[in-house]
Design a protein around this motif. Structure first.
Motif: not given
Length: 319
Positions: A170-176, A182-192, A202-207, A213-217
């Motif tokens: 995830f970090d490599r994708l964000c950098k690329a 580092t922001v809370e909505d980084a996953v949303q920003r990457l998706a957009l 994937k992680g302690k919880v899956d975002v 829309r955001v699901y947290v598993c």
């Protein structure tokens, strides 16, 4: 970041009911594209997870040298040794072999055990485009994500795609892609940034998010982080995506409560929940010695624990 969790009753609607009227393929045909001489277990975990969840046919498209090893793991998986590494030419005719298989699939995953060989990556780049041209739901994991870092246009705007990066990926994708990780909505920003594809961090919880829309598993998982668990997840995601295609085509009678544009996100959430629960069951049984093969052995129990009671109503009577 506001999030929600879909109800089990909704997720269960994506699962094809088993009846005596069904034929081979009615519960889905999937493929995993990956596997090289170094990594043979990864595509096996993905394809075997799909079979254990209930797809009818699971194919592995792998490098020639990996095929004999993978064939030895299981007689249930159809292994196609179509990929060629740089050292294993000739490379002509590979696409012509893979294309007819893509034509008959309901979903495909790519990246499990792929490795970093440039020739394999060229084939995967073509396969991503070929899957997209066919409207085929697509899971991208592991080394296939590095391809997207270099060429995000391959997947941009393709809402039938699911990316499943772990934290470093995830970090490599964000950098690329110029996304602040580092922001809370980084996953949303990457998706957009990728045009609304579904991203599972994937992680302690899956975002899980498509940017809108955001699901947290937060399903409890095991404490071991052994290699291969991500491939179990890939197999679960590709399974639910395939079932989603069957759901959209009205392959069985249902109330049509799920909007077709919601299927990808729901499939990703259901897969995360099951993979995490299988990991929990494996760790509960094996503790510190848990391996991904133990997680795989718990996939069917995880499925039953979550869905069996909900599916009782659609089980056929005995002949």
């Amino acid at each position: 970041m506001s999030s929600q969790q879909p109800r089990l009753q909704i997720l269960a609607q994506l699962i094809p009911p088993l009846t005596y009227d069904m034929h081979k393929g009615d519960c889905g045909r999937i493929a995993t594209l990956g596997g090289c001489d170094e990594y043979t277990g990864a595509p096996y975990f993905a394809a075997s997870t799909a079979l254990r969840l209930g797809v009818d046919l699971a194919y592995i498209i792998c490098e020639k040298d990996a095929a004999p090893v993978i064939k030895g793991y299981s007689p249930d998986i159809i292994v196609n040794p179509y990929l060629r590494s740089t050292a294993n030419g000739p490379h002509a005719g590979i696409e012509e072999k893979i294309a007819p298989l893509l034509d008959k699939l309901h979903a495909v995953s790519m990246g499990s055990g792929l490795g970093n060989d440039p020739a394999l990556h060229r084939t995967v780049r073509w396969a991503i485009q070929a899957a997209r041209e066919r409207g085929l739901p697509l899971v991208l994991d592991a080394d296939s994500l590095a391809i997207l870092g270099d060429s995000p246009e391959l997947i941009h705007g393709y809402r039938a795609a699911v990316l499943t990066p772990n934290a470093p990926e995830f970090d490599r994708l964000c950098k690329a892609l110029g996304v602040d990780n580092t922001v809370e909505d980084a996953v949303q920003r990457l998706a957009l940034r990728l045009g609304g594809v579904t991203v599972v961090r994937k992680g302690k919880v899956d975002v899980i998010t498509n940017g809108d829309r955001v699901y947290v598993c937060n399903e409890a998982g095991g404490l071991r982080r052994c290699g291969g668990q991500g491939d179990v997840l890939s197999g679960a995601v590709v399974t639910f995506l395939a079932w989603g295609e069957k759901y959209k085509s009205q392959a069985w009678k249902h109330k049509d409560e799920i909007k077709h544009e919601d299927v990808t996100m729901l499939a990703a959430y259901a897969a995360c929940m099951l993979a995490r629960h299988a990991s929990f069951l494996a760790y509960d049984d094996c503790g510190r010695s848990t391996q991904s093969s133990n997680v795989l052995e718990q996939v069917d129990m995880a499925f039953d624990n979550k869905f069996d009671q909900l599916l009782q109503a659609v089980k056929p009577s005995k002949l």
